[in-house]
Scaffold this active site. Structure first.
Site, PDB file in Angstrom:
ATOM      1  N   SER A 146      -6.008  -1.692  -2.304  1.00 35.98           N
ATOM      2  CA  SER A 146      -5.731  -2.740  -1.756  1.00 35.98           C
ATOM      3  C   SER A 146      -7.110  -3.692  -0.716  1.00 35.98           C
ATOM      4  O   SER A 146      -7.916  -2.380  -0.330  1.00 35.98           O
ATOM      5  CB  SER A 146      -4.371  -3.913  -1.145  1.00 35.98           C
ATOM      6  N   TYR A 158       1.066  -2.730   5.249  1.00 38.26           N
ATOM      7  CA  TYR A 158      -0.129  -2.090   4.320  1.00 38.26           C
ATOM      8  C   TYR A 158      -0.915  -1.697   4.282  1.00 38.26           C
ATOM      9  O   TYR A 158      -1.483  -1.159   3.747  1.00 38.26           O
ATOM     10  CB  TYR A 158       0.539  -3.823   3.364  1.00 38.26           C
ATOM     11  N   ILE A 191      -4.500 -10.963  -6.908  1.00 41.05           N
ATOM     12  CA  ILE A 191      -4.299 -10.988  -8.487  1.00 41.05           C
ATOM     13  C   ILE A 191      -3.499 -11.263  -8.216  1.00 41.05           C
ATOM     14  O   ILE A 191      -1.501 -11.465  -7.824  1.00 41.05           O
ATOM     15  CB  ILE A 191      -4.503  -9.459  -8.553  1.00 41.05           C
TER      16      ILE A 191
HETATM   17  P1  NAP Z   1       4.146  -6.009  -8.603  1.00 39.26           P
HETATM   18  O1  NAP Z   1       4.326  -7.676  -9.363  1.00 39.26           O
HETATM   19  O2  NAP Z   1       5.448  -6.085  -7.686  1.00 39.26           O
HETATM   20  O3  NAP Z   1       4.776  -4.708  -9.508  1.00 39.26           O
HETATM   21  C1  NAP Z   1       4.936  -3.485  -8.622  1.00 39.26           C
HETATM   22  C2  NAP Z   1       6.141  -2.852  -9.337  1.00 39.26           C
HETATM   23  O4  NAP Z   1       6.326  -0.969  -8.682  1.00 39.26           O
HETATM   24  C3  NAP Z   1       7.213  -3.105  -9.542  1.00 39.26           C
HETATM   25  O5  NAP Z   1       7.822  -3.002 -10.816  1.00 39.26           O
HETATM   26  C4  NAP Z   1       8.040  -2.715  -8.320  1.00 39.26           C
HETATM   27  O6  NAP Z   1       9.510  -2.858  -9.245  1.00 39.26           O
HETATM   28  C5  NAP Z   1       7.118  -1.324  -9.119  1.00 39.26           C
HETATM   29  N1  NAP Z   1       7.865  -0.803  -7.723  1.00 39.26           N
HETATM   30  C6  NAP Z   1       8.438  -0.774  -6.662  1.00 39.26           C
HETATM   31  N2  NAP Z   1       8.594   0.470  -5.482  1.00 39.26           N
HETATM   32  C7  NAP Z   1       9.341   1.194  -6.369  1.00 39.26           C
HETATM   33  C8  NAP Z   1       9.759   2.428  -6.230  1.00 39.26           C
HETATM   34  N3  NAP Z   1       9.576   2.890  -5.030  1.00 39.26           N
HETATM   35  N4  NAP Z   1       9.085   3.436  -6.871  1.00 39.26           N
HETATM   36  C9  NAP Z   1       8.690   3.485  -8.293  1.00 39.26           C
HETATM   37  N5  NAP Z   1       8.102   1.512  -8.642  1.00 39.26           N
HETATM   38  C10 NAP Z   1       8.367   0.974  -7.639  1.00 39.26           C
HETATM   39  O7  NAP Z   1       2.758  -5.635  -8.149  1.00 39.26           O
HETATM   40  P2  NAP Z   1       1.874  -5.749  -8.369  1.00 39.26           P
HETATM   41  O8  NAP Z   1       0.572  -7.141  -7.748  1.00 39.26           O
HETATM   42  O9  NAP Z   1       1.121  -5.690 -10.181  1.00 39.26           O
HETATM   43  O10 NAP Z   1       0.742  -4.199  -7.600  1.00 39.26           O
HETATM   44  C11 NAP Z   1       0.419  -2.894  -8.373  1.00 39.26           C
HETATM   45  C12 NAP Z   1      -0.329  -2.297  -7.353  1.00 39.26           C
HETATM   46  O11 NAP Z   1      -1.638  -3.281  -6.669  1.00 39.26           O
HETATM   47  C13 NAP Z   1       0.142  -2.154  -5.616  1.00 39.26           C
HETATM   48  O12 NAP Z   1      -0.054  -0.807  -5.712  1.00 39.26           O
HETATM   49  C14 NAP Z   1      -0.005  -2.737  -4.939  1.00 39.26           C
HETATM   50  O13 NAP Z   1      -0.131  -2.574  -3.656  1.00 39.26           O
HETATM   51  C15 NAP Z   1      -1.565  -3.486  -5.366  1.00 39.26           C
HETATM   52  N6  NAP Z   1      -1.525  -4.384  -4.789  1.00 39.26           N
HETATM   53  C16 NAP Z   1      -1.760  -5.481  -5.197  1.00 39.26           C
HETATM   54  C17 NAP Z   1      -2.432  -6.679  -5.323  1.00 39.26           C
HETATM   55  C18 NAP Z   1      -1.998  -7.931  -5.528  1.00 39.26           C
HETATM   56  O14 NAP Z   1      -2.390  -9.019  -5.533  1.00 39.26           O
HETATM   57  N7  NAP Z   1      -1.503  -8.598  -6.517  1.00 39.26           N
HETATM   58  C19 NAP Z   1      -3.244  -6.564  -4.768  1.00 39.26           C
HETATM   59  C20 NAP Z   1      -4.063  -5.861  -3.955  1.00 39.26           C
HETATM   60  C21 NAP Z   1      -3.149  -4.369  -4.478  1.00 39.26           C
HETATM   61  P3  NAP Z   1      10.655  -3.420  -8.532  1.00 39.26           P
HETATM   62  O15 NAP Z   1      10.085  -5.524  -9.550  1.00 39.26           O
HETATM   63  O16 NAP Z   1      11.553  -3.400  -9.068  1.00 39.26           O
HETATM   64  O17 NAP Z   1       9.926  -3.663  -6.927  1.00 39.26           O
END
Ligand code: NAP
Length: 248
Positions: A146, A158, A191
């Site tokens: 991130s 984080y 995102i």
């Molecule tokens: P999201 O919508 O919250 O999706 C993340 C998924 O990971 C969810 O289905 C969640 O399940 C699952 N998860 C959580 N804990 C877990 C575990 N212990 N084992 C397996 N799965 C697990 O997040 P996203 O925005 O798509 O993010 C995806 C990645 O990009 C993450 O690593 C995040 O840190 C990174 N990221 C996101 C952003 C952003 O702006 N969105 C920016 C920078 C980096 P639950 O729904 O049940 O919790």
């Protein structure tokens, strides 16, 4: 590597970016094993994608899932370490009205490190162990870091996890080069996913307003970078920020 040659694990594939990556990979002909704690989300993935509950914060789960995925896909040669959570909070905060002090709970620190850093580390270990044992090459690991890796107020846990993941992208690229496995990382900015939809509206609007390209990112923006990291055999040991210029 060509997408259609992949036998790939995607973690956190039940929703958000992980679900997007899993669908694009499968549509391009890759064999995909999707893991998530969110089984309802996994159930909504298209037919043809293998899926199973996976909690990356459990070492036993990571070991079992990787074994299962290898049997299901007929071997493994790729991993997208996407599962991630946020538990934001200032390290020390004084409430403006009551004057009361609160501190970041250790549980919030530990959980974020366990999922974002330890989970990705154990999954990388298991994928690479499986490949080295079977003498499979080439291979690729893509870590989802991130832009918070550069430091961000209210995200001590984080930031620590995502910065360490970016740094260990170099460590693992060096360690696994001898086995023909590349390791790269993509660091998304802001995102549009369920993760950011849960943010405080004012904080979210302020962040989006600060993006030079003038909009929030969408999963496709990050997919293009992940696709590049997989396909470009000369991309290795680097973490690339994809954030519309937010932190430049
Ligand atoms: P999201 O919508 O919250 O999706 C993340 C998924 O990971 C969810 O289905 C969640 O399940 C699952 N998860 C959580 N804990 C877990 C575990 N212990 N084992 C397996 N799965 C697990 O997040 P996203 O925005 O798509 O993010 C995806 C990645 O990009 C993450 O690593 C995040 O840190 C990174 N990221 C996101 C952003 C952003 O702006 N969105 C920016 C920078 C980096 P639950 O729904 O049940 O919790």
């Amino acid at each position: 590597m060509k997408l259609q040659d992949l036998k790939v694990i995607v973690t956190g594939a039940g929703r958000g970016m992980g679900a997007y990556f899993a669908k694009e990979l499968a549509a391009a002909g890759a064999k995909v094993a999707a893991g998530d704690v969110d089984e309802a989300g996994l159930a909504e993935l298209p037919a043809g994608i293998a899926r199973r509950r996976l909690d990356v914060s459990s070492e036993a789960d990571c070991v079992d899932f990787t074994r299962w995925a290898s049997a299901e896909l007929g071997g493994l040669n790729a991993l997208v370490n996407n599962a991630g959570i946020i538990r934001d909070g200032l390290l020390v905060k004084r409430d403006r009205e009551s004057g009361k002090l609160t501190t970041l709970p250790m549980d919030d620190w530990n959980q974020v490190l366990a999922v974002n850093l330890t989970g990705a580390t154990v999954m990388t270990r298991e994928l690479c162990k499986t490949m080295v044992e079977a003498n499979t090459r080439p291979g690729v690991v893509v870590n989802i870091s991130s832009v918070s890796r550069h430091g961000n107020r209210g995200q001590s846990n984080y930031v620590a996890a995502k910065a360490a993941l970016a740094a260990n992208t170099v460590t693992w690229a060096r360690e696994f080069a001898a086995y023909g496995i590349r390791v790269g990382a993509i660091a998304p900015g802001m995102i549009e996913t369920p993760m950011t939809r849960g943010m405080h509206q004012k904080a979210r609007d302020a962040l989006v307003a600060a993006v030079p390209v003038g909009r929030i990112g969408v999963p496709e923006d990050i997919w293009l970078a992940v696709k590049f990291a997989i396909e470009c055999d000369y991309f290795n040991g680097r973490c690339v920020d994809v954030d519309g210029g937010l932190v430049m």
